[in-house]
Design an enzyme around this catalytic site. Sequence first.
Site, PDB file in Angstrom:
ATOM      1  CD  GLN A  39      -2.690  -1.072   2.646  1.00 16.04           C
ATOM      2  OE1 GLN A  39      -2.680  -2.089   3.336  1.00 16.04           O
ATOM      3  NE2 GLN A  39      -3.325   0.023   3.040  1.00 16.04           N
ATOM      4  CG  PHE A  85      -8.250  -5.852   4.184  1.00 13.53           C
ATOM      5  CD1 PHE A  85      -9.441  -5.232   3.812  1.00 13.53           C
ATOM      6  CD2 PHE A  85      -7.902  -7.033   3.535  1.00 13.53           C
ATOM      7  CE1 PHE A  85     -10.267  -5.776   2.832  1.00 13.53           C
ATOM      8  CE2 PHE A  85      -8.708  -7.589   2.562  1.00 13.53           C
ATOM      9  CZ  PHE A  85      -9.891  -6.968   2.207  1.00 13.53           C
ATOM     10  CD  GLU A 133      -0.681   2.828   6.762  1.00 14.29           C
ATOM     11  OE1 GLU A 133      -1.809   2.407   7.059  1.00 14.29           O
ATOM     12  OE2 GLU A 133      -0.231   3.915   7.178  1.00 14.29           O
ATOM     13  NE  ARG A 146      -7.218   7.124  11.845  1.00 11.38           N
ATOM     14  CZ  ARG A 146      -7.929   8.066  11.208  1.00 11.38           C
ATOM     15  NH1 ARG A 146      -9.176   8.301  11.564  1.00 11.38           N
ATOM     16  NH2 ARG A 146      -7.399   8.758  10.232  1.00 11.38           N
ATOM     17  NE  ARG A 158     -12.582  -1.845   5.251  1.00  8.02           N
ATOM     18  CZ  ARG A 158     -13.170  -2.577   4.316  1.00  8.02           C
ATOM     19  NH1 ARG A 158     -13.078  -3.885   4.332  1.00  8.02           N
ATOM     20  NH2 ARG A 158     -13.838  -2.002   3.347  1.00  8.02           N
ATOM     21  CB  THR A 199      -4.079  11.024  12.980  1.00 10.45           C
ATOM     22  OG1 THR A 199      -3.063  10.023  12.924  1.00 10.45           O
ATOM     23  CG2 THR A 199      -5.444  10.355  13.022  1.00 10.45           C
ATOM     24  CB  ALA A 255      -5.855   7.523   6.376  1.00 12.37           C
ATOM     25  CD  GLU A 314      -9.272   3.326   7.656  1.00 13.94           C
ATOM     26  OE1 GLU A 314      -9.211   4.500   7.259  1.00 13.94           O
ATOM     27  OE2 GLU A 314      -8.521   2.854   8.512  1.00 13.94           O
TER      28      GLU A 314
HETATM   29  N1  MTE Z   1     -11.340  -2.877   0.333  1.00 13.43           N
HETATM   30  C1  MTE Z   1     -10.786  -3.932  -0.306  1.00 13.43           C
HETATM   31  N2  MTE Z   1     -11.504  -4.614  -1.197  1.00 13.43           N
HETATM   32  N3  MTE Z   1      -9.495  -4.312  -0.037  1.00 13.43           N
HETATM   33  C2  MTE Z   1      -8.721  -3.658   0.886  1.00 13.43           C
HETATM   34  O1  MTE Z   1      -7.570  -4.017   1.093  1.00 13.43           O
HETATM   35  N4  MTE Z   1      -8.605  -1.826   2.533  1.00 13.43           N
HETATM   36  C3  MTE Z   1      -9.379  -0.983   3.433  1.00 13.43           C
HETATM   37  C4  MTE Z   1     -10.458  -0.220   2.669  1.00 13.43           C
HETATM   38  N5  MTE Z   1     -11.203  -1.117   1.839  1.00 13.43           N
HETATM   39  C5  MTE Z   1      -9.302  -2.551   1.575  1.00 13.43           C
HETATM   40  C6  MTE Z   1     -10.631  -2.179   1.242  1.00 13.43           C
HETATM   41  C7  MTE Z   1      -8.560  -0.015   4.150  1.00 13.43           C
HETATM   42  S1  MTE Z   1      -7.765  -0.501   5.555  1.00 13.43           S
HETATM   43  C8  MTE Z   1      -8.443   1.275   3.735  1.00 13.43           C
HETATM   44  S2  MTE Z   1      -7.554   2.414   4.599  1.00 13.43           S
HETATM   45  C9  MTE Z   1      -9.079   1.741   2.498  1.00 13.43           C
HETATM   46  O2  MTE Z   1      -9.816   0.724   1.839  1.00 13.43           O
HETATM   47  C10 MTE Z   1      -7.985   2.247   1.559  1.00 13.43           C
HETATM   48  O3  MTE Z   1      -8.494   2.655   0.351  1.00 13.43           O
HETATM   49  P1  MTE Z   1      -9.213   4.090   0.165  1.00 13.43           P
HETATM   50  O4  MTE Z   1      -8.334   5.070   0.861  1.00 13.43           O
HETATM   51  O5  MTE Z   1      -9.254   4.230  -1.281  1.00 13.43           O
HETATM   52  O6  MTE Z   1     -10.558   3.978   0.822  1.00 13.43           O
HETATM   53  N1  HPA Z   2      -4.662   6.203   9.147  1.00 13.82           N
HETATM   54  C1  HPA Z   2      -4.149   5.186   8.445  1.00 13.82           C
HETATM   55  N2  HPA Z   2      -2.879   5.034   8.232  1.00 13.82           N
HETATM   56  C2  HPA Z   2      -2.051   5.921   8.748  1.00 13.82           C
HETATM   57  C3  HPA Z   2      -2.508   6.998   9.497  1.00 13.82           C
HETATM   58  C4  HPA Z   2      -3.887   7.151   9.704  1.00 13.82           C
HETATM   59  O1  HPA Z   2      -4.369   8.083  10.364  1.00 13.82           O
HETATM   60  N3  HPA Z   2      -1.438   7.701   9.897  1.00 13.82           N
HETATM   61  C5  HPA Z   2      -0.379   7.045   9.400  1.00 13.82           C
HETATM   62  N4  HPA Z   2      -0.735   5.990   8.701  1.00 13.82           N
HETATM   63 MO1  MOS Z   3      -6.115   1.340   6.191  1.00 12.50          MO
HETATM   64  S1  MOS Z   3      -5.884   0.518   8.053  1.00 12.50           S
HETATM   65  O1  MOS Z   3      -5.666   2.949   6.767  1.00 12.50           O
HETATM   66  O2  MOS Z   3      -4.738   0.769   5.408  1.00 12.50           O
END
Ligand code: MTE
Ligand code: HPA
Ligand code: MOS
Length: 776
Positions: free
Chosen positions: A215, A246, A250, A328, A360, A458, A527, A730
């Site tokens: 990620q 998920f 990261e 958080r 997540r 954050t 995030a 999330e």
């Molecule tokens: N959805 C799918 N299908 N697969 C994933 O790995 N990760 C989740 C969420 N939804 C995830 C998911 C998490 S932890 C986050 S932070 C966000 O998607 C990241 O993507 P976005 O910032 O585009 O929402």
């Molecule tokens: N959310 C998710 N990932 C992160 C954050 C946050 O606030 N800060 C650093 N990595």
């Molecule tokens: Mo989502 S836990 O911020 O990758």
Amino acid sequence: MHKNKSHNTLNSELDAVSKALKKSIKNLDSYTHVRGESLYVDDVNIRQGTFHAVVFDSPKAHGKIKHIDYSKAEALEGVERILTYKDIPGENEIGGIIADEPLFAEYDVHFWGMPIALIVAESEFIARKARGLIDIDIEELPVITTAKEAKAKGSFINAPRSFSLGNTEKAFADCDYIFEGETFSNGQEHLYIEAQGAYAEPLENGNIKITSSTQGPTAVQATTARVLGLAMHKIEIDVTRLGGGFGGKEDQATPWAVMAALATYHLNQSVKLVLNRHDDLRMTGKRHPYESSYKIGLSKDLKILAYEAEFLQNSGAAADLSPAIAERTLFHATNSYFVPNVTTKVLSCKTNLPPNTAFRGFGGPQGMFVIESAIAKAASEIGVSSKAIQEANLLDENDTFSYGQIAKLVEAKNSWNSAKSLFNSEGLEREIETFNQNNSNFKKGIAFMPICFGISFTNTPMNHARALVHIYLDGSVGVSTAAVEMGQGVNTKMMQIAAQVFSIPIEKIKIETTNTTRVANTSPSAASSTADLNGKATLMACNSLLERLKKVASEDLNVSENEISLQDEFVYINAKKSELSWTELISKTMLKRVALTENAHYATPEIHFDKTKEKGHPFAYHVYGTAITTVTVDCTRGTYEFDSVKIVHDYGKSMSEGIDLGQVEGALIQGIGWMTLEEIAYNDDGKLLSNALSTYKVPDLFSVPKVVETIPLETKGHDLAILKSKAVGEPPLMYGIGAYFALQNAIKAFNPNYNMKFHAPMTAEKVLMGLYEDSK
Ligand code: MTE
Ligand code: HPA
Ligand code: MOS
């Protein structure tokens, strides 16, 4: 496999797909997913002579390495090299926030599964065989597996953090009711379908390219450079997509990429390292388990006047992202309630588990579970429903969060009241009551779960992104951003933005791989902010190009620029179609030697946070919603089935309804899994017992609720959200917390002597014990 169709057939099929998509935009990746054509790390075409690597990891959770004998493994035919910390040319350090984590153990080991060496061989099979031939002698040291033990021993990652608002001490003196208690929420395995992995290849001049399932491409690049002692520009990271992250990728996708690159550095050959499921489960961190204590004070009319909580985060053996996750937890400790007096504290406790990491919700769910537990406890002691307390304390416009941000465009009551009326919650409650009166072997329970989740990293400096947009001379478009597609549909959203600005069909847009040479110095896709940050940058880049194109068109058509617009692949003059098509306009722009490439940078405005005061305005906006969960418990067996989860969710103005609904439903099920089924277990020696899907139960088709209904909340959306479409990744996970409390209520309906427990997950075993416990 995907090469046996002619390009023309493929294109016409894509055309058909995209026509259907215009009606209701779907995740465009579903096309290659269902055909098995999506490319993951394991699908990379490998070079001839590529080596395969397997990690040798610690078989003990804590100890001093006395001796390691690699000789038998090295002698195995087909083993090329075994690399250890001694082979690291730069720093043996991968810690992102705190420099406390080596890539390979040197003299001691801190968790079961801690990497010690990398075995590089002609095949993965040989490397695995060699791993079994390594002899290691470890002098064992005491093992800490729980946060409480760590606290008792003074074992911490960093200094504690604390938020406060008002004066809790004074406020408790005015409370009619005060309750205290403890809660536990367990970890959670990410179980992305694609395990961790990377493929490193040598380029010219000692440069290395890594295809990684991460990620955070920049984190992988920076850490590889640090470990190899090279400049960042010598390392290129490329990501096509992830089979799920998920949060588990990261930070924790990094070590495997660095190891593959280290082997490439030494052997000048491509190296592939993809963990198998067992290795992945054992070596990687999970959601943080939390042991928490709370004190809640209420007035007679059920207003929460004061709330104190101490969160013990089980961080594992190194910091990883724990400090940010802990932070958080504090941000979300009061969920969607206004509490005028709050004191919260979080301690990141160092234990001998694999470093726990982003998952997540990023510590938010853990914080929200505690206040929901406190409310449930208070309700059961006072003799009212949790709902009555929840409803009496929902956040209002201009209320202050404990971290100083003033709540604006609040949808807490709107979503709560909408859920109540749209789903006829009173009727639902009456039905449940009647059912419970008429049935003795089955009991039903209901719970309301409001959510409020802050959107932005954050850590304010992380809230930025860039986009690089090329219009090619045939009018097709390529978009590069830092967004990593991990199933959440961000690529589709980026395409929609470009297609909308240029008013051209979606098939004219291509989203390029996420690559550090095209978009540099990026924040991870996390995030829930990926679409907001990268989408706003894409919007800016496309708009700049649009302005340029309009200028060319106005010169060509001899009208003023503000009369020009682009619609359906044509230039329009005062809303009237001209002869000039998109493709002709692009050729004319080329001939005039005007740039058809643009790079834009977006940084979220307005946000700030002062860590010395623990006050500020860290979030661009909040996402709200309310879920109503009902469950039926089989009181002979302790098994249960969720009848329905009915949700009113604040999407803002969703730009991709199908994708966003998928996010809500997926997150909900993941949240229910965390709260009810998924039970991570380590033994006292720190060995992971739930190390396979036979011992770690995740939700399947049979455990999803019979009915999941989601209705979008009517709102105006938010300007800091991309096209007013709020972040969705999330927040809905936390609807799953309702499942826990619905179960508590069903047990209570069967066994009036049941003492509510706040110890997640609420597995069938625990339900059964609760049904028959006699606490009086
Ligand atoms: N959805 C799918 N299908 N697969 C994933 O790995 N990760 C989740 C969420 N939804 C995830 C998911 C998490 S932890 C986050 S932070 C966000 O998607 C990241 O993507 P976005 O910032 O585009 O929402
Ligand atoms: N959310 C998710 N990932 C992160 C954050 C946050 O606030 N800060 C650093 N990595
Ligand atoms: Mo989502 S836990 O911020 O990758």
